[in-house]
Design a protein around this motif. Structure first.
Motif, PDB file in Angstrom:
ATOM      1  N   THR A 155       0.850  -1.188   0.000  1.00  0.00           N
ATOM      2  CA  THR A 155       0.000   0.000   0.000  1.00  0.00           C
ATOM      3  C   THR A 155       0.883   1.234   0.000  1.00  0.00           C
ATOM      4  N   ASP A 156       0.646   2.127  -0.940  1.00  0.00           N
ATOM      5  CA  ASP A 156       1.428   3.353  -0.989  1.00  0.00           C
ATOM      6  C   ASP A 156       0.551   4.545  -0.613  1.00  0.00           C
ATOM      7  N   ALA A 157       1.148   5.708  -0.562  1.00  0.00           N
ATOM      8  CA  ALA A 157       0.435   6.916  -0.146  1.00  0.00           C
ATOM      9  C   ALA A 157      -0.741   7.221  -1.072  1.00  0.00           C
ATOM     10  N   PHE A 158      -0.564   6.972  -2.367  1.00  0.00           N
ATOM     11  CA  PHE A 158      -1.649   7.232  -3.317  1.00  0.00           C
ATOM     12  C   PHE A 158      -2.859   6.360  -3.007  1.00  0.00           C
ATOM     13  N   THR A 159      -2.616   5.071  -2.823  1.00  0.00           N
ATOM     14  CA  THR A 159      -3.707   4.138  -2.529  1.00  0.00           C
ATOM     15  C   THR A 159      -4.379   4.496  -1.214  1.00  0.00           C
ATOM     16  N   GLU A 160      -3.578   4.819  -0.212  1.00  0.00           N
ATOM     17  CA  GLU A 160      -4.136   5.202   1.083  1.00  0.00           C
ATOM     18  C   GLU A 160      -4.987   6.459   0.964  1.00  0.00           C
ATOM     19  N   ALA A 163      -8.963   6.700   1.565  1.00  0.00           N
ATOM     20  CA  ALA A 163      -9.473   7.651   2.562  1.00  0.00           C
ATOM     21  C   ALA A 163     -10.548   8.538   1.950  1.00  0.00           C
ATOM     22  N   LYS A 164     -10.357   8.959   0.694  1.00  0.00           N
ATOM     23  CA  LYS A 164     -11.351   9.800   0.029  1.00  0.00           C
ATOM     24  C   LYS A 164     -12.646   9.030  -0.181  1.00  0.00           C
ATOM     25  N   VAL A 165     -12.545   7.780  -0.594  1.00  0.00           N
ATOM     26  CA  VAL A 165     -13.736   6.948  -0.790  1.00  0.00           C
ATOM     27  C   VAL A 165     -14.484   6.792   0.529  1.00  0.00           C
ATOM     28  N   ALA A 166     -13.768   6.534   1.598  1.00  0.00           N
ATOM     29  CA  ALA A 166     -14.399   6.383   2.911  1.00  0.00           C
ATOM     30  C   ALA A 166     -15.051   7.691   3.356  1.00  0.00           C
ATOM     31  N   GLU A 167     -14.386   8.802   3.082  1.00  0.00           N
ATOM     32  CA  GLU A 167     -14.934  10.118   3.437  1.00  0.00           C
ATOM     33  C   GLU A 167     -16.246  10.375   2.704  1.00  0.00           C
TER      34      GLU A 167
END
Length: 114
Positions: free
Chosen positions: A2-7, A11-15
């Motif tokens: 998992t990289d910063a982009f995926t994280e 996070a945006k999807v969860a938001e």
């Protein structure tokens, strides 16, 4: 891995998913997808330029192999025939009706209603 982009994307999807109001959630999802699509087009242009730059002195199969892809993939990317083309690259013409190539007009008759 998992990289910063995926994280960040997760996070945006969860938001967006956590927004209670359906309209606000839908609008937030639309906005996020539009930004993602615009970035995807930018990344596609970068990838296309890289494939084109790697081509001189190499076969399409060799270029495709550098990316772990086929020769057809490399050639399609380089020539802009990928499914990732922008909508502006597509023709605005509709598909001709069946029989158009034989000179037949479209069937505009409807069966009689009883």
């Amino acid at each position: 891995m998992t990289d910063a982009f995926t994280e960040s994307l997760e996070a945006k999807v969860a938001e967006v998913a956590a927004i209670d109001d359906l309209l606000a959630r839908g609008l937030a999802a639309l906005e996020a997808r539009q930004k993602l699509a615009a970035s995807d087009q930018d990344l596609y242009a970068i990838q296309r330029a890289a494939v084109q730059g790697l081509r001189p002195g190499r076969t399409w199969a060799e270029v495709g192999g550098l990316f772990g892809r086929s020769y057809a993939w490399a050639e399609a990317i380089a020539k802009g025939r990928s499914s990732k083309r922008s909508k502006a690259d597509h023709d605005a013409e509709s598909t001709p009706h069946a029989g158009a190539a034989e000179g037949h007009g479209p069937d505009t008759d409807t069966p009689d209603q009883q």
